[in-house]
Design an enzyme around this catalytic site. Structure first.
Site, mmCIF file in Angstrom:
data_model
loop_
_atom_site.group_PDB
_atom_site.id
_atom_site.type_symbol
_atom_site.label_atom_id
_atom_site.label_comp_id
_atom_site.label_asym_id
_atom_site.label_seq_id
_atom_site.Cartn_x
_atom_site.Cartn_y
_atom_site.Cartn_z
ATOM 1 N N HIS A 264 0.839 -1.210 0.000
ATOM 2 C CA HIS A 264 0.000 0.000 0.000
ATOM 3 C C HIS A 264 0.877 1.265 0.000
ATOM 4 C CE1 HIS A 264 -3.706 2.301 1.158
ATOM 5 N NE2 HIS A 264 -2.796 3.112 1.681
ATOM 6 N N GLU A 265 1.807 1.322 0.954
ATOM 7 C CA GLU A 265 2.650 2.520 1.049
ATOM 8 C C GLU A 265 3.570 2.634 -0.171
ATOM 9 O OE1 GLU A 265 1.838 4.736 3.183
ATOM 10 O OE2 GLU A 265 0.506 3.405 4.313
ATOM 11 N N HIS A 268 1.717 4.434 -2.815
ATOM 12 C CA HIS A 268 1.776 5.892 -2.630
ATOM 13 C C HIS A 268 3.129 6.414 -3.116
ATOM 14 C CE1 HIS A 268 -1.910 6.770 -0.450
ATOM 15 N NE2 HIS A 268 -1.668 5.877 0.482
ATOM 16 N N GLU A 294 -4.838 7.748 -2.939
ATOM 17 C CA GLU A 294 -5.341 6.497 -2.387
ATOM 18 C C GLU A 294 -5.691 5.512 -3.509
ATOM 19 O OE1 GLU A 294 -4.860 6.421 0.744
ATOM 20 O OE2 GLU A 294 -5.795 4.496 1.199
HETATM 21 ZN ZN ZN Z 1 -3.101 5.229 1.916
#
Ligand code: ZN
Length: 500
Positions: A264-265, A268, A294
């Site tokens: 997830h990170e 980003h 997101e």
């Molecule tokens: Zn996030």
């Protein structure tokens, strides 16, 4: 052009101060010993004060007006026009609030946060209620100061999702809810169909870390321009386009936590790292909104990372890493397990099927509280009624209900919808990528992530903040935000997993 260069040169100090503050903030959450906390708070306050003084100054206003005049009639798609548009947006946000309101917000949210921490611990909504009323009074004042045309909520939403309109978001959410709630309840009938017990065995943290690092390296996270450290609450931060850091945390008894939080990170971070180098040190560096940001983290985490092709490639390595825990679990059982759905009361623990319902509940309540349609004293009851309607469960107490999130006590009203927008957009972007490059799933199954990564970089990442979110979505996908793609994605994936 000269006017734009002058504006850029002036704002470079603001960018540098923000990035220096980011370094201190990163250290605060990763390596700083507790003794450093007080001084660090002072240092961050000084940097943010300096940045605000420069950015909100008359000089910025004057340079901005000169640049706007110089660009009158220029191509709206040019980088210069985009820069001026973004600076105008941010400058208005920063200068429209009277100092007295800014101070009241800082003071009251600090108090509210402390009271909320205690209220949640003691499961005592009544002790938080007067503070929540005060916060919503301040939010109304803030919305009035920022200005709006249609719904009061527009002004607050615009801080996190520039240009987004409440009426449009509400329309998309309403449509989604009508299809999602019955689908979720169909899955709830079949929850036993998926066994995920083996994910809760003991998984050596050091091995988890090695495996996770290998995964994000293969996805394309560039360790010469970033690094991963540990933090209690995982986050991504950037100090330049060429230094974007991520953090994660490890649970020895639950394998998916660190793994998917890393992916997830990293999602980003890939967005920030892919920004065009010509935008470095300008206010166009970075992501265009929280929702689009997101969409990138969730695209990599959920669509890619919880997808079958990804594990066709990575599962043999994971089994080698954890032979005792996973040696006898086949790929299909593992794939189903990492996608298990649950009736969770807690938003941050929710799966991709139920997650958006948690967000819709908050979005609806925020609007009702803001517009005075719902009184704070009636809010817990309203919360519980919506949980029952959407997810078929009623929180046994407010700590696991209305008191669970930090956002309202921090004055973050208008923030929640960006999570759901990100989920919806992630599928819209993914569908478009597959339309352009149909080999992507096969490439992923072969361990080749570059076709997807290149497509995302060229269509989304390079632009940084150049286009406002709705404009970017329209340009990239040829349509506005909608929920149909997301619903189809859920139906395809979960009808198979739960044999519906
Ligand atoms: Zn996030």
């Amino acid at each position: 052009m000269e006017a734009v260069e002058k504006l850029n040169a002036h704002l470079a100090d603001v960018v540098n101060l923000a990035r220096a503050a980011a370094v201190l903030g990163w250290d605060q959450q990763t390596y700083m010993p507790p003794g450093g906390a007080e001084a660090r708070g002072e240092q961050l306050a000084t940097l943010s004060k300096l940045a605000h003084e420069i950015f909100a100054s008359d000089k910025t206003g004057q340079l901005l007006e000169e640049a706007e005049r110089a660009l009158d009639g220029a191509d709206p798609d040019s980088t210069e026009a985009a820069l001026v548009r973004v600076v105008r947006h941010d400058y208005d946000l920063e200068t429209k609030l009277p100092t007295s309101l800014v101070e009241a917000l800082a003071r009251e949210t600090t108090r509210a946060h402390e009271i909320w921490v205690k209220a949640r611990e003691q499961n005592d909504f009544a002790s938080f209620a007067p503070m929540l009323e005060r916060i919503y009074d301040l939010m109304r004042e803030k919305a009035e100061a920022l200005g709006y045309e249609d719904r009061m909520y527009d002004a607050l939403l615009d801080q996190y999702e520039p240009g987004a309109k409440t009426a449009h978001v509400a329309e998309v959410f309403d449509g989604l809810r009508q299809e999602l709630v019955p689908f979720v309840h169909q899955i709830f009938e079949r929850l036993d169909a998926v066994d995920h017990s083996f994910l809760h065995k003991e998984y050596d943290v050091k091995k988890q870390e090695e495996f996770g690092l290998e995964v994000i390296r293969q996805l394309g996270y560039d360790f010469s321009r970033g690094r991963q450290d540990r933090a209690v609450h995982p986050f991504t931060t950037n100090f330049s386009i060429n230094d974007v850091r991520i953090t994660t945390r490890y649970l020895p008894n639950y394998l998916p936590s660190a793994l998917f939080s890393s992916v997830h990170e990293a999602g980003h971070a890939l967005y920030e790292l892919g920004c065009d180098q010509s935008l470095e040190n300008t206010m166009l560096a970075g992501g265009t909104s929280l929702g689009v940001h997101e969409s990138q983290s969730r695209l990599w985490e959920n669509i890619v990372g919880r997808g079958r092709p990804f594990w066709q490639h990575f599962y043999p390595l994971l089994q080698q890493t954890f032979p005792e825990q996973l040696g006898k679990v086949d790929l299909d059982a593992f794939y189903r397990a990492i996608n298990f759905v649950s009736r969770s009361l807690i938003r941050v623990e929710a799966d991709e099927v139920t997650y958006n319902l948690h967000i819709m509940l908050r979005f609806e309540m925020e609007n009702d509280l803001l517009e005075g349609k719902l009184a704070v004293k009636d809010a817990p009851e309203a919360w519980n009624a919506k949980m029952q309607e959407y997810l078929g469960i009623t929180p046994p107490n407010d700590a696991q209900g209305i008191l669970q999130d930090v956002h309202w006590s921090s004055g973050l009203v208008g923030y929640f919808p960006t999570y759901a927008l990100g989920t919806l957009l992630s599928v819209q972007f993914w569908d478009k990528a597959l339309e352009d490059v149909p080999s992507i799933p096969d490439d992923i199954a072969q361990g080749n992530f570059s076709t997807l990564h290149d497509w995302l970089r060229n269509h989304i990442y390079v632009h940084g903040r150049k286009y406002f979110p709705a404009d970017l979505v329209q340009r990239v996908t040829g349509e506005p935000l909608q929920y149909h793609s997301f619903m189809r994605y859920l139906r395809d994936k979960y009808s198979e997993i739960y044999e519906l």
